[in-house]
Enzyme design. Structure first.
Site, PDB file in Angstrom:
ATOM      1  N   GLN A 115      10.766  -0.038   4.887  1.00  0.00           N
ATOM      2  CA  GLN A 115      10.121  -1.196   5.514  1.00  0.00           C
ATOM      3  C   GLN A 115      10.340  -1.210   7.027  1.00  0.00           C
ATOM      4  O   GLN A 115      10.416  -2.282   7.645  1.00  0.00           O
ATOM      5  CB  GLN A 115      10.656  -2.493   4.895  1.00  0.00           C
ATOM      6  CG  GLN A 115      10.052  -2.823   3.538  1.00  0.00           C
ATOM      7  CD  GLN A 115       8.577  -3.207   3.627  1.00  0.00           C
ATOM      8  OE1 GLN A 115       8.076  -3.602   4.673  1.00  0.00           O
ATOM      9  NE2 GLN A 115       7.882  -3.086   2.514  1.00  0.00           N
ATOM     10  N   SER A 116      10.422  -0.047   7.627  1.00  0.00           N
ATOM     11  CA  SER A 116      10.733   0.025   9.056  1.00  0.00           C
ATOM     12  C   SER A 116       9.662  -0.611   9.951  1.00  0.00           C
ATOM     13  O   SER A 116       8.481  -0.230   9.905  1.00  0.00           O
ATOM     14  CB  SER A 116      10.896   1.500   9.444  1.00  0.00           C
ATOM     15  OG  SER A 116      10.935   1.640  10.850  1.00  0.00           O
ATOM     16  N   ASN A 117      10.095  -1.561  10.782  1.00  0.00           N
ATOM     17  CA  ASN A 117       9.203  -2.120  11.807  1.00  0.00           C
ATOM     18  C   ASN A 117       8.932  -1.096  12.895  1.00  0.00           C
ATOM     19  O   ASN A 117       7.835  -1.036  13.448  1.00  0.00           O
ATOM     20  CB  ASN A 117       9.857  -3.346  12.465  1.00  0.00           C
ATOM     21  CG  ASN A 117      10.062  -4.487  11.496  1.00  0.00           C
ATOM     22  OD1 ASN A 117       9.129  -4.912  10.819  1.00  0.00           O
ATOM     23  ND2 ASN A 117      11.291  -4.988  11.403  1.00  0.00           N
ATOM     24  N   ALA A 152       8.753   2.119  12.551  1.00  0.00           N
ATOM     25  CA  ALA A 152       7.754   3.078  12.065  1.00  0.00           C
ATOM     26  C   ALA A 152       6.347   2.468  12.161  1.00  0.00           C
ATOM     27  O   ALA A 152       5.394   3.132  12.562  1.00  0.00           O
ATOM     28  CB  ALA A 152       8.074   3.478  10.626  1.00  0.00           C
ATOM     29  N   HIS A 175       2.083   0.897   7.637  1.00  0.00           N
ATOM     30  CA  HIS A 175       2.286   2.293   8.060  1.00  0.00           C
ATOM     31  C   HIS A 175       1.027   3.106   7.751  1.00  0.00           C
ATOM     32  O   HIS A 175       0.538   3.872   8.571  1.00  0.00           O
ATOM     33  CB  HIS A 175       3.446   2.943   7.301  1.00  0.00           C
ATOM     34  CG  HIS A 175       4.778   2.299   7.551  1.00  0.00           C
ATOM     35  ND1 HIS A 175       5.749   2.209   6.575  1.00  0.00           N
ATOM     36  CD2 HIS A 175       5.303   1.724   8.652  1.00  0.00           C
ATOM     37  CE1 HIS A 175       6.819   1.613   7.076  1.00  0.00           C
ATOM     38  NE2 HIS A 175       6.568   1.296   8.333  1.00  0.00           N
TER      39      HIS A 175
END
Ligand SMILES: *Cc1c(COP(=O)(O)O)cnc(C)c1O
Length: 341
Positions: free
Chosen positions: A80-82, A84, A122
């Protein structure tokens, strides 16, 4: 004066982000704030990818990538990387191809976490996503993929987790210079500038910027949401030193100048806490603004706990960095008590 003109940069924000008082929240908490004046800096709003603190780092990372002739960027992060998400969005905007190596490092398997929020974005922003198990070395995988693509004639730039290289951290050296200018214009002397600390580039950049400007790095304080306290302090100090070196500034920075609090982290990265749920709900219902469940929600919970415990004096002004992460709310839907009808 902080001279960043020798670093190539792509504008992704479009000017200073606003600083505003938390009047609704202050009215709601009343005496509970002990007379402390709370303000936020709106780094959560931005013209690309939904906004968030990674845009300031990406201005320099993508600036360098373009200057070096790259056509592709690769980065890494949690599922859940912001970071990325904003890398994918900014890459789309600037005409780079983007690949992401995402690790399943957070113990959540529900469909909101695995399919919604940043995970949706993404792919919507056109990144090619590679999924890795939680313990995998994603940066090594990214570097190997870069070598493979370069073998095919592509030019690749690899960004580390959170964009928190020395170069990326300059985004927050620039931000603290902006804050100090706004602070003089508003006539408010902030006692602290408070942020969440994940990959540490935000705090490191603030501290390096303060040192470079001849100010006290202890103006910046962070709440770690990822590494345990001692490790967070070591990493942040190292990155602040690297950023100062990159700026060419011969100024030592010591452990005591890096102020980090470990009390808001809970059981670990991406694992909700009661304080986070309270902070997110309070900000939403008294200000109509969104914190996120992984970073800013925990950091704001830490700030509220400190204010309530009397860590600040009446009249002190404290500036909280709104760092974004709103899509994370959709990944953590079940934490806020709303059920499908
Ligand atoms: C990445 C992130 C942070 C933390 O910034 P670091 O530079 O990684 O310490 C804070 N808030 C949000 C919403 C983020 O995505």
């Amino acid at each position: 004066m902080l001279d960043l003109s020798r670093f190539p940069r792509i504008d992704l924000i479009g000017g200073p982000t606003p600083i505003q008082p938390l009047d609704g929240l202050s009215h709601h908490l009343g005496e509970g704030l002990n007379g402390v004046r709370l303000f936020v800096k709106r780094d959560d709003i931005g013209p690309v990818g939904g906004g968030g603190n990674k845009l300031r780092k990406l201005e320099f990372l993508l600036g360098q990538a373009r200057a070096s002739g790259a056509d592709t960027v690769i980065s890494v992060g949690a599922l859940q990387s912001n970071h990325a998400r904003l890398t994918a969005a900014a890459a789309a905007r600037c005409g780079f191809r983007c690949e992401l190596f995402l690790t399943r490092s957070v113990p959540r398997e529900d469909p909101d976490y695995t399919g919604n929020g940043n995970r949706l974005l993404h792919e919507l922003f056109g990144a090619r996503v590679h999924l890795l198990p939680g313990e995998a070395d994603s940066l090594a995988a990214a570097t190997a993929r870069a070598a493979e693509l370069e073998g095919e004639g592509r030019r690749v730039a690899v960004f580390p987790s959170g964009g928190s290289s020395a170069l990326g951290s300059l985004g927050y050296a620039s931000c603290i210079a902006e804050i100090l200018e706004q602070s003089s214009a508003l006539g408010i002397g902030f006692r602290r500038v408070v942020t969440a600390n994940g990959s540490s580039g935000t705090h490191a950049g603030l501290a390096a910027g303060l040192a470079a400007l001849g100010r006290d790095p202890r103006l910046a304080k962070s709440y770690t949401v990822l590494a345990p306290l001692d490790e967070a302090r070591r990493i942040t100090l190292g990155k602040a030193r690297d950023a100062l070196a990159l700026l060419g500034i011969d100024r030592a920075i010591s452990d005591a100048e890096i102020v980090i609090d470990g009390a808001a982290r809970g059981e670990g990265y991406g694992i909700p806490t009661d304080g986070m749920r309270e902070a997110v709900t309070l900000m939403a219902q008294t200000e109509g603004m969104l914190l996120d469940p992984v970073y800013s929600g925990k950091a704001f919970a830490g700030l509220l706990a400190d204010v309530r415990a009397g860590a600040y004096r009446p009249g002190d002004a404290v500036l909280f960095l709104m760092t974004g992460g709103v899509p994370g709310l959709f990944a953590y839907r079940g934490e806020f008590g709303v059920r499908p009808v």
